[in-house]
Scaffold this motif. Structure first.
Motif, short mmCIF file in Angstrom:
data_model
loop_
_atom_site.label_atom_id
_atom_site.label_comp_id
_atom_site.label_asym_id
_atom_site.label_seq_id
_atom_site.Cartn_x
_atom_site.Cartn_y
_atom_site.Cartn_z
N GLY A 136 16.21 -5.18 -26.41
CA GLY A 136 15.77 -4.36 -25.29
C GLY A 136 14.42 -4.74 -24.73
O GLY A 136 14.16 -4.51 -23.56
N GLU A 137 13.56 -5.30 -25.55
CA GLU A 137 12.21 -5.63 -25.08
C GLU A 137 11.58 -6.51 -26.16
O GLU A 137 12.08 -6.57 -27.30
N PRO A 138 10.48 -7.15 -25.83
CA PRO A 138 9.82 -7.94 -26.87
C PRO A 138 9.39 -7.02 -28.01
O PRO A 138 8.94 -5.91 -27.77
N ASP A 148 16.20 -10.72 -33.74
CA ASP A 148 15.59 -10.26 -32.49
C ASP A 148 16.42 -10.87 -31.36
O ASP A 148 16.28 -12.05 -31.05
N THR A 149 17.29 -10.07 -30.77
CA THR A 149 18.27 -10.59 -29.82
C THR A 149 17.79 -10.41 -28.39
O THR A 149 17.64 -9.28 -27.93
N GLN A 206 20.49 -9.70 -21.55
CA GLN A 206 20.37 -8.86 -20.36
C GLN A 206 21.74 -8.29 -19.98
O GLN A 206 22.76 -8.86 -20.39
N THR A 207 21.75 -7.25 -19.16
CA THR A 207 23.01 -6.73 -18.62
C THR A 207 23.80 -7.90 -18.03
O THR A 207 25.01 -8.01 -18.20
N ASP A 251 12.39 -13.37 -16.73
CA ASP A 251 11.46 -13.20 -17.85
C ASP A 251 10.59 -14.44 -18.02
O ASP A 251 11.01 -15.56 -17.72
N ARG A 258 8.82 -9.40 -18.42
CA ARG A 258 9.27 -9.63 -17.03
C ARG A 258 8.16 -10.27 -16.21
O ARG A 258 7.00 -9.92 -16.36
O1 PRX Z 1 12.97 -8.38 -20.15
C1 PRX Z 1 14.04 -8.63 -21.02
C2 PRX Z 1 14.22 -7.43 -21.94
O2 PRX Z 1 15.17 -6.60 -21.30
C3 PRX Z 1 15.64 -7.21 -20.09
C4 PRX Z 1 17.09 -6.90 -19.87
O3 PRX Z 1 17.26 -5.53 -19.71
P1 PRX Z 1 18.71 -4.92 -19.60
O4 PRX Z 1 19.50 -5.68 -18.61
O5 PRX Z 1 18.54 -3.46 -19.38
O6 PRX Z 1 19.37 -5.17 -21.00
C5 PRX Z 1 18.77 -4.67 -22.16
C6 PRX Z 1 19.67 -4.92 -23.35
C7 PRX Z 1 20.20 -6.27 -23.49
C8 PRX Z 1 15.35 -8.66 -20.27
O7 PRX Z 1 15.30 -9.35 -19.04
N1 PRX Z 1 14.70 -7.80 -23.27
C9 PRX Z 1 15.90 -7.54 -23.80
N2 PRX Z 1 15.96 -7.96 -25.08
C10 PRX Z 1 14.77 -8.52 -25.37
C11 PRX Z 1 13.97 -8.44 -24.21
N3 PRX Z 1 12.72 -8.96 -24.16
C12 PRX Z 1 12.27 -9.55 -25.27
N4 PRX Z 1 12.97 -9.66 -26.42
C13 PRX Z 1 14.20 -9.16 -26.53
N5 PRX Z 1 14.87 -9.26 -27.67
#
Ligand code: PRX
Length: 681
Positions: free
Chosen positions: A419-421, A443-444, A447-448, A532, A547
């Motif tokens: 979901g995020e770093p 740590d996966t 993105q959507t 990203d 982002r």
């Molecule tokens: O910025 C990255 C961050 O979440 C974004 C994608 O968001 P969304 O489409 O809502 O999907 C979230 C679930 C997959 C990415 O462009 N993000 C997601 N996972 C990571 C991440 N940033 C860093 N590390 C991660 N593991």
């Protein structure tokens, strides 16, 4: 690009036990398969496809694509010409071919401890067939769009798979979104029916979902769009659920819930399903037929309907689930995400079910009724693979290790985040306290749009570095570009892009292919641009830096600054708004909003509350501003562009503003520093 040997120092390794049984037991094996996956994708994914049922074989190339806008239309196609059905593959195939009918598909754990139920693969198949027949009886056909707005109940999975069974396209809207957001999504995808529930509890807060759904449908009518069928599941109302329901009223019954009912539109889930047949032949779909639309924030402020298609998504979610969580048949897996987001689509519904896995489906919150709830559930169901978000980890970290250590957690084998770093401190706490140094952390990054994991460790193969998403998954070829679009080699930092597709990549933005091309392919022709930033270290590890567009990540949810700004300026008092992210210890980022008011209007607490409410009503609670600052003027360039970079510094109270020579009026800055908000609204 990927080192020949796994680096030996400053990394953490999985235990020998895990390696013995793993699908990908070593870095060398990963590297060997990775090379095959990018050089011969047809062969690599063809092996994955062998596990699935195909009514007819594919005719063209296994994976065909164009990533270069200068050479024509962007497209990605996987196994074109083959016919299959994803619902058949995740249910019938497991029940009849793999004899998993009596295996538990889901342990449903309600918001209230003790509110629980178990659903086997056979029961799930029966319910899905019945509900697919219900949809057909309501006139839903292949290709029709179905809007689903439901809490985390098994019936949400039933509804999505019933759509997939008849070739209808589901469009799930997270149950935390507002009526306005639901209306916008229903209209954009021109849905013909809405499936919802009466209500649900989030912790001790009652959410009257049907009321919000009704409001959304009224808003649609006001904009001359009519959707005249709404199926409602009784989840909280007191009346006895009719036969055939998976959801008998239990402790959660709520006599106070007021459910508005319009007999001309509203249909009762239980009455409909009670009389439906359990036989429903799947509709055989082409590989490239649409499977679902899921909206994600877009930098223009209007959400994008990300479209995924049947076969590529099926192969990709199945393969990533199996290898990233190193799935084995005795695992009990738990992903804490909501199905309303892509993580739930891919790693609660499709990926786990495609593998015949047993999962927990959790309706509640990590902090309700207390901050041990997660670990209590881990012990209750003997969870072996656990997947959550950094924001949840940071939230629980605040309470220390005692609530974790109240429970044994001896069943845990692999921990995941998404979901995020993830900041190294949270990573270490997850690894040391939750996993007691025995469980690798995956740590996966994805993105959507990517459908499934694209940068991730494989738990037994990849030595870990806390905070790094490490290396690409099979079939994924990353690159780092500089501002001029040149590929950087070795240690470097820049834009994260991908050079070729993998089966799970999105195919288009629903109803707007041009927007798909512009958003992801125009900036650097020949590459898919993630949006990203990324750094590659001396060992070749990738570190996502966040982002680099106008998107914010609040508690793992993407929001566009433009979306929040347009909600603010819709208030009659606001002339202009600019929204930036400010780091937040739990949420990752918080929303810091600057508003310029119309002449003659004074800023006060009442207005502040109204603005906050306005954003909640327009978008949903996830977008509630944390800070609102009255900004009589905003820092702009001479051409009138708002300098967000400067606003971000002001929000964080950082005086080093960098180059401000393009600023039209520098006196604005001091005024903004003086009026900074120190406490969240
Ligand atoms: O910025 C990255 C961050 O979440 C974004 C994608 O968001 P969304 O489409 O809502 O999907 C979230 C679930 C997959 C990415 O462009 N993000 C997601 N996972 C990571 C991440 N940033 C860093 N590390 C991660 N593991």
């Amino acid at each position: 690009m990927i080192p020949d040997k796994a680096p030996g120092d400053d990394v953490l390794h999985a235990s020998g036990d895990l390696k013995k049984e793993a699908h990908i037991p070593s870095f060398e094996k990963y590297k060997e398969l990775y090379i095959k996956s990018v050089e011969s994708p047809g062969e690599f994914w063809g092996d994955v496809a062998k596990d699935f049922f195909w009514k007819t074989k594919y005719t063209g190339k296994f994976l065909d694509y164009n990533f270069d806008v200068t050479k024509g239309e962007i497209f990605v196609k996987c196994m074109e010409g083959a016919t299959t059905n994803i619902c058949y593959n995740v249910l019938d195939r497991n029940v009849y071919e793999r004899k998993l009918g009596d295996k538990v598909a889901f342990y449903w754990e309600g918001n209230e401890p003790g509110d629980e139920k178990t659903v086997t693969y056979r029961e799930l198949l029966q319910q899905v067939c019945k509900f697919a027949n219900v949809l057909k009886s309501q006139g839903v056909k292949k290709g029709d769009r179905v809007s689903i707005y439901m809490p985390m109940v098994v019936e949400l999975v039933v509804a999505m798979l019933a759509c997939a069974r008849i070739g209808a396209v589901h469009s799930i809207v997270f149950a935390g979104f507002s009526a306005e957001s639901l209306c916008e999504r229903i209209m954009d995808s021109q849905c013909c029916i809405l499936i919802t529930a009466d209500g649900f509890y989030r912790g001790d807060k009652l959410i009257n979902l049907k009321l919000i759904a009704d409001e959304a449908l009224q808003k649609c009518r006001d904009k001359s769009f009519t959707l005249d069928k709404c199926i409602m599941l009784k989840h909280l109302t007191k009346e006895e659920a009719l036969s055939g329901s998976l959801s008998p009223p239990a402790k959660r019954a709520c006599p106070d819930l007021q459910v508005p009912w319009n007999p001309e539109i509203d249909l009762c889930w239980h009455s409909l399903i009670g009389g439906a047949s359990e036989e429903c032949e799947p509709v055989w779909c082409d590989s490239e037929d649409p499977l679902f639309i899921l909206y994600t924030s877009g930098s223009t402020g209007k959400p994008k309907g990300v479209l995924h298609t049947v076969s590529g998504y099926m192969l990709y979610t199945a393969a990533t689930f199996k290898m990233v969580f190193d799935y084995h048949s005795d695992d009990v897996y738990w992903c804490t995400a909501d199905i309303g987001w892509i993580t739930g689509h891919s790693y609660i519904t499709y990926g786990p079910l495609a593998n015949g896995a047993t999962s927990v489906l959790f309706e509640g919150l990590p902090t309700y009724p207390d901050v041990s709830r997660m670990w209590e559930i881990v012990d209750k169901y003997h969870i072996s693979k656990f997947y959550t978000a950094p924001t949840a980890i940071r939230l629980l970290m605040k309470y220390g290790s005692e609530p974790v250590q109240k429970y044994k957690r001896t069943s845990l084998k692999i921990l995941g985040t998404v979901g995020e770093p993830i900041n190294p401190e949270a990573w270490q706490w997850y690894y040391n306290v939750v996993g007691e140094k025995k469980c690798p952390v995956v740590d996966t990054f994805w993105q959507t749009e990517t459908g499934g994991h694209v940068m991730t460790p494989l738990p037994a193969a990849t030595p870990m570095k806390p905070g790094s998403a490490t290396f690409p998954f099979f079939g994924v070829v990353p690159a780092i570009l500089n501002e001029s679009g040149e590929e950087l080699e070795g240690p470097s930092e820049g834009y994260l892009v991908f050079k070729q597709p993998w089966p799970g990549l999105m195919r288009t933005v629903y109803g707007n292919h041009e927007r798909f091309e512009t958003t992801y392919f125009k900036k650097f022709p020949g590459y898919y641009v993630t949006g990203d930033g990324c750094r590659r270290d001396k060992d070749g590890y990738y570190w996502i830096t966040g982002r680099i567009d106008d998107m914010l990540n609040v508690s793992g949810h993407l929001l566009s600054t433009a979306e929040v700004e347009s909600a603010l300026v819709e208030h009659e008092a606001v002339a202009e708004a600019a929204v930036v992210g400010r780091p937040h210890p739990v949420k990752g980022e918080s929303l810091y909003c600057f508003v310029t008011l119309n002449d003659g209007i004074n800023y006060n607490q009442k207005l502040e509350a109204e603005l906050k409410k306005q954003v909640r009503e327009k978008i949903g609670a996830i977008a509630t501003p944390d800070y609102i600052q009255n900004a009589p003027s905003l820092p702009k360039t001479r051409s009138g562009k708002i300098m967000r970079r400067v606003l971000r510094k002001i929000a964080c109270n950082e005086r080093d503003l960098g180059d401000v020579s393009t600023l039209a009026d520098s006196s604005v800055i001091e005024q903004l520093f003086e009026n900074r908000c120190c406490t969240a609204v």
